[in-house]
Design a protein around this motif. Structure first.
Motif, short mmCIF file in Angstrom:
data_model
loop_
_atom_site.label_atom_id
_atom_site.label_comp_id
_atom_site.label_asym_id
_atom_site.label_seq_id
_atom_site.Cartn_x
_atom_site.Cartn_y
_atom_site.Cartn_z
N MET A 1 0.88 -1.10 0.02
CA MET A 1 0.12 0.18 0.04
C MET A 1 0.95 1.19 -0.03
O MET A 1 2.00 1.40 0.71
CB MET A 1 -1.06 -0.02 1.20
N ILE A 2 0.38 2.30 -0.83
CA ILE A 2 0.98 3.55 -0.76
C ILE A 2 0.22 4.74 -0.17
O ILE A 2 -1.10 4.69 -0.41
CB ILE A 2 1.33 3.92 -2.32
N THR A 3 0.77 5.33 0.92
CA THR A 3 0.24 6.57 1.30
C THR A 3 0.27 7.57 0.45
O THR A 3 1.25 8.07 0.21
CB THR A 3 0.79 6.90 2.87
N VAL A 4 -0.74 8.26 -0.01
CA VAL A 4 -0.52 9.53 -0.65
C VAL A 4 -1.28 10.79 0.19
O VAL A 4 -2.55 10.78 0.58
CB VAL A 4 -1.88 9.52 -2.08
N ARG A 5 -0.41 11.81 0.29
CA ARG A 5 -0.84 12.93 0.86
C ARG A 5 -1.16 14.10 -0.05
O ARG A 5 -0.58 14.18 -1.07
CB ARG A 5 0.43 13.53 2.04
N THR A 22 -3.59 1.08 -3.53
CA THR A 22 -2.76 -0.08 -3.85
C THR A 22 -1.70 0.31 -4.98
O THR A 22 -1.95 1.27 -5.71
CB THR A 22 -3.87 -0.97 -4.28
N MET A 23 -0.49 -0.36 -4.66
CA MET A 23 0.63 0.05 -5.63
C MET A 23 0.28 -0.47 -6.87
O MET A 23 -0.38 -1.45 -7.17
CB MET A 23 1.73 -0.70 -5.12
N PRO A 24 0.45 0.27 -7.95
CA PRO A 24 0.18 -0.19 -9.35
C PRO A 24 1.00 -1.39 -9.90
O PRO A 24 2.27 -1.52 -9.27
CB PRO A 24 0.57 1.29 -10.26
N ALA A 25 0.52 -2.12 -10.52
CA ALA A 25 1.54 -3.35 -10.87
C ALA A 25 2.62 -3.20 -11.60
O ALA A 25 3.68 -3.63 -11.40
CB ALA A 25 0.37 -4.31 -11.70
N MET A 28 5.37 2.02 -11.21
CA MET A 28 5.78 3.30 -11.77
C MET A 28 4.71 4.54 -11.23
O MET A 28 3.45 4.23 -11.09
CB MET A 28 5.52 3.27 -13.28
N LEU A 29 5.23 5.58 -10.70
CA LEU A 29 4.66 6.83 -10.19
C LEU A 29 3.57 7.23 -11.24
O LEU A 29 2.42 7.66 -10.81
CB LEU A 29 5.49 8.03 -9.92
N ALA A 30 4.07 7.40 -12.47
CA ALA A 30 2.87 7.99 -13.84
C ALA A 30 1.51 7.13 -13.67
O ALA A 30 0.60 7.61 -13.79
CB ALA A 30 3.75 7.58 -14.99
N ASP A 31 1.97 5.71 -13.37
CA ASP A 31 0.46 4.91 -13.36
C ASP A 31 -0.06 5.10 -12.09
O ASP A 31 -1.69 5.41 -11.98
CB ASP A 31 0.74 3.46 -13.36
N LEU A 32 0.43 5.45 -11.06
CA LEU A 32 -0.37 5.64 -9.76
C LEU A 32 -0.89 7.08 -9.82
O LEU A 32 -2.19 7.23 -9.51
CB LEU A 32 0.84 6.02 -8.55
N LEU A 33 -0.34 8.06 -10.63
CA LEU A 33 -1.00 9.60 -10.74
C LEU A 33 -2.07 9.31 -11.52
O LEU A 33 -3.26 10.11 -11.39
CB LEU A 33 0.06 10.35 -11.33
N GLU A 34 -2.10 8.27 -12.62
CA GLU A 34 -3.14 8.29 -13.40
C GLU A 34 -4.36 7.53 -12.75
O GLU A 34 -5.46 8.22 -12.96
CB GLU A 34 -2.91 7.28 -14.91
N SER A 79 9.84 5.41 -9.87
CA SER A 79 9.21 4.04 -9.32
C SER A 79 8.64 4.21 -7.89
O SER A 79 9.03 5.18 -7.27
CB SER A 79 9.91 2.83 -9.59
N VAL A 80 7.67 3.52 -7.69
CA VAL A 80 7.27 3.45 -6.21
C VAL A 80 6.95 2.22 -5.57
O VAL A 80 6.81 1.34 -6.56
CB VAL A 80 5.70 4.22 -6.29
N ALA A 81 7.04 2.09 -4.53
CA ALA A 81 7.20 0.68 -3.90
C ALA A 81 6.34 0.69 -2.72
O ALA A 81 5.78 1.76 -1.98
CB ALA A 81 8.56 0.24 -3.29
N ASP A 82 5.81 -0.56 -2.13
CA ASP A 82 4.80 -0.48 -0.96
C ASP A 82 5.64 -0.06 0.30
O ASP A 82 6.84 -0.03 0.32
CB ASP A 82 4.58 -1.96 -0.63
N GLY A 83 4.83 0.78 0.88
CA GLY A 83 5.34 1.46 2.21
C GLY A 83 5.82 3.06 1.80
O GLY A 83 5.90 3.75 2.61
N ASP A 84 5.83 3.46 0.59
CA ASP A 84 6.16 4.59 0.23
C ASP A 84 4.99 5.64 0.59
O ASP A 84 3.99 5.24 0.62
CB ASP A 84 6.40 4.80 -1.11
N VAL A 85 5.53 7.02 0.53
CA VAL A 85 4.59 7.85 0.95
C VAL A 85 4.75 9.14 -0.25
O VAL A 85 5.79 9.54 -0.54
CB VAL A 85 5.00 8.76 2.09
N VAL A 86 3.91 9.29 -1.01
CA VAL A 86 3.75 10.06 -2.32
C VAL A 86 2.97 11.44 -1.90
O VAL A 86 1.69 11.15 -1.46
CB VAL A 86 2.84 9.47 -3.69
N THR A 87 3.59 12.70 -2.14
CA THR A 87 2.80 13.71 -1.80
C THR A 87 2.73 14.44 -2.97
O THR A 87 3.77 14.82 -3.81
CB THR A 87 3.80 14.61 -0.85
#
Length: 95
Positions: A1-5, A22-25, A28-34, A79-87
């Motif tokens: 899981m990724i925390t988004v602030r 949930t982390m994108p398969a 990639m950050l770009a897919d998370l943002l989408e 890239s992003v990984a489980d446990g990351d915090v994206v702000t």
């Protein structure tokens, strides 16, 4: 899981200060943002609220406190990984 602030005016667009997704398969950050744009339409700078307040449409993204996407439309290959915090950082306005 990724925390988004969500910072600044992005909190009003999202209706919350943070969420967990949930982390994108692809990892990639770009897919998370989408995915966030689908969940919270306008969160990446297209909302009238952000444009009115800041006169800008680009939102910056930081992963674990490090800015990785300046939000100017270039492809983001971070890239992003489980446990990351994206702000997501609202555009800065002023003059």
């Amino acid at each position: 899981m990724i925390t988004v602030r969500f910072s600044g005016a992005l909190r009003q667009v999202a209706g919350r200060a943070e969420t967990v997704v949930t982390m994108p398969a692809s990892g990639m950050l770009a897919d998370l943002l989408e995915g966030l744009e689908t969940l919270y339409p306008g969160i990446l700078g297209g909302s009238a609220e952000i444009q009115w307040r800041h006169g800008a449409t680009h939102v910056m993204a930081a992963v674990n406190g490090r800015v990785v996407d300046q939000g100017r439309g270039e492809d983001c290959d971070a890239s992003v990984a489980d446990g990351d915090v994206v702000t997501l950082l609202a555009p800065l306005g002023g003059g």
